[in-house]
Enzyme design. Structure first.
Site, PDB file in Angstrom:
ATOM      1  N   GLU A  12       0.840  -1.186   0.000  1.00 53.28           N
ATOM      2  CA  GLU A  12       0.000   0.000   0.000  1.00 53.28           C
ATOM      3  C   GLU A  12       0.879   1.241   0.000  1.00 53.28           C
ATOM      4  O   GLU A  12       1.962   1.244   0.567  1.00 53.28           O
ATOM      5  CB  GLU A  12      -0.884   0.038   1.252  1.00 53.28           C
ATOM      6  N   HIS A  72      -4.768   6.374   0.193  1.00 52.89           N
ATOM      7  CA  HIS A  72      -3.948   5.166   0.205  1.00 52.89           C
ATOM      8  C   HIS A  72      -4.427   4.235  -0.890  1.00 52.89           C
ATOM      9  O   HIS A  72      -5.435   4.506  -1.555  1.00 52.89           O
ATOM     10  CB  HIS A  72      -3.928   4.501   1.588  1.00 52.89           C
ATOM     11  N   HIS A  77      -5.232   0.173  -2.432  1.00 53.78           N
ATOM     12  CA  HIS A  77      -5.636  -1.190  -2.111  1.00 53.78           C
ATOM     13  C   HIS A  77      -5.095  -2.125  -3.186  1.00 53.78           C
ATOM     14  O   HIS A  77      -5.746  -2.312  -4.223  1.00 53.78           O
ATOM     15  CB  HIS A  77      -7.163  -1.297  -2.056  1.00 53.78           C
ATOM     16  N   ASP A  94      -9.943   0.680   7.808  1.00 59.55           N
ATOM     17  CA  ASP A  94      -9.854   2.065   7.335  1.00 59.55           C
ATOM     18  C   ASP A  94     -10.731   2.981   8.177  1.00 59.55           C
ATOM     19  O   ASP A  94     -10.321   4.083   8.547  1.00 59.55           O
ATOM     20  CB  ASP A  94     -10.293   2.157   5.867  1.00 59.55           C
TER      21      ASP A  94
HETATM   22 ZN   LIG Z   1      -7.648   0.644   3.093  1.00 59.98          ZN
END
Ligand SMILES: [Zn+2]
Length: 153
Positions: A23, A84, A86, A97
């Site tokens: 990530e 961010h 995935h 999250d």
């Molecule tokens: Zn996430």
């Protein structure tokens, strides 16, 4: 509503491609408008401190976040969101999250990266008054073209 220029939009998607299969994470800086829309004027890449399982969790070092916030303020920018990626998962927020989101009224942007290629980018606004009733709500992203791409009046 999250407004972001094409360059910054591409940069945050490319960040997710460059850190794949891990990530990426970073901060959205800019202005909150009177109508509640957030306008991104720059993004700041952050290192991912989650080395235990960097593929499904992320965390920004608090010291790094303070530095990003300070540098933004010097340019007249506030923190208005976070992003961010995935890797090989949908661009949909997870329970982790939500649990790790604490900035009310800010945008949380998630890009799905499928086999190294950025696919979908979704934004969610953190709403609520405290940790017990907080929720992530779908938010529209408007990608702004740079001025020199505009034609006519
Ligand atoms: Zn996430």
């Amino acid at each position: 509503m999250l407004k972001i220029e094409r360059n910054e939009y591409q940069a945050l998607r490319q960040h997710g491609e460059s850190t794949y299969p891990h990530e990426c994470c970073g901060v959205l800086l800019g202005q909150m408008q009177d109508d509640g829309a957030r306008v991104v004027s720059s993004i700041a890449r952050a290192g991912n401190t989650r080395t235990d399982s960097a593929h499904n969790r992320y965390n920004i070092d608090p010291k790094e976040l303070i530095r990003i916030q300070r540098e933004g303020r010097e340019r007249g920018e506030d923190i208005i969101g976070f992003y961010h990626s995935h890797p090989d998962h949908p661009a949909q927020w997870s329970q982790t999250d939500l649990a790790e989101a604490h900035w009310f009224g800010c945008s949380y942007v998630i890009t799905s990266v499928d086999r190294g290629k950025a696919v979908l980018t979704n934004a969610f606004e953190l709403r609520g008054s405290d940790e017990s009733d907080k929720k992530l709500v779908d938010e529209n992203i408007e990608v702004l073209e740079p001025d020199h791409f505009h034609t006519g009046a």
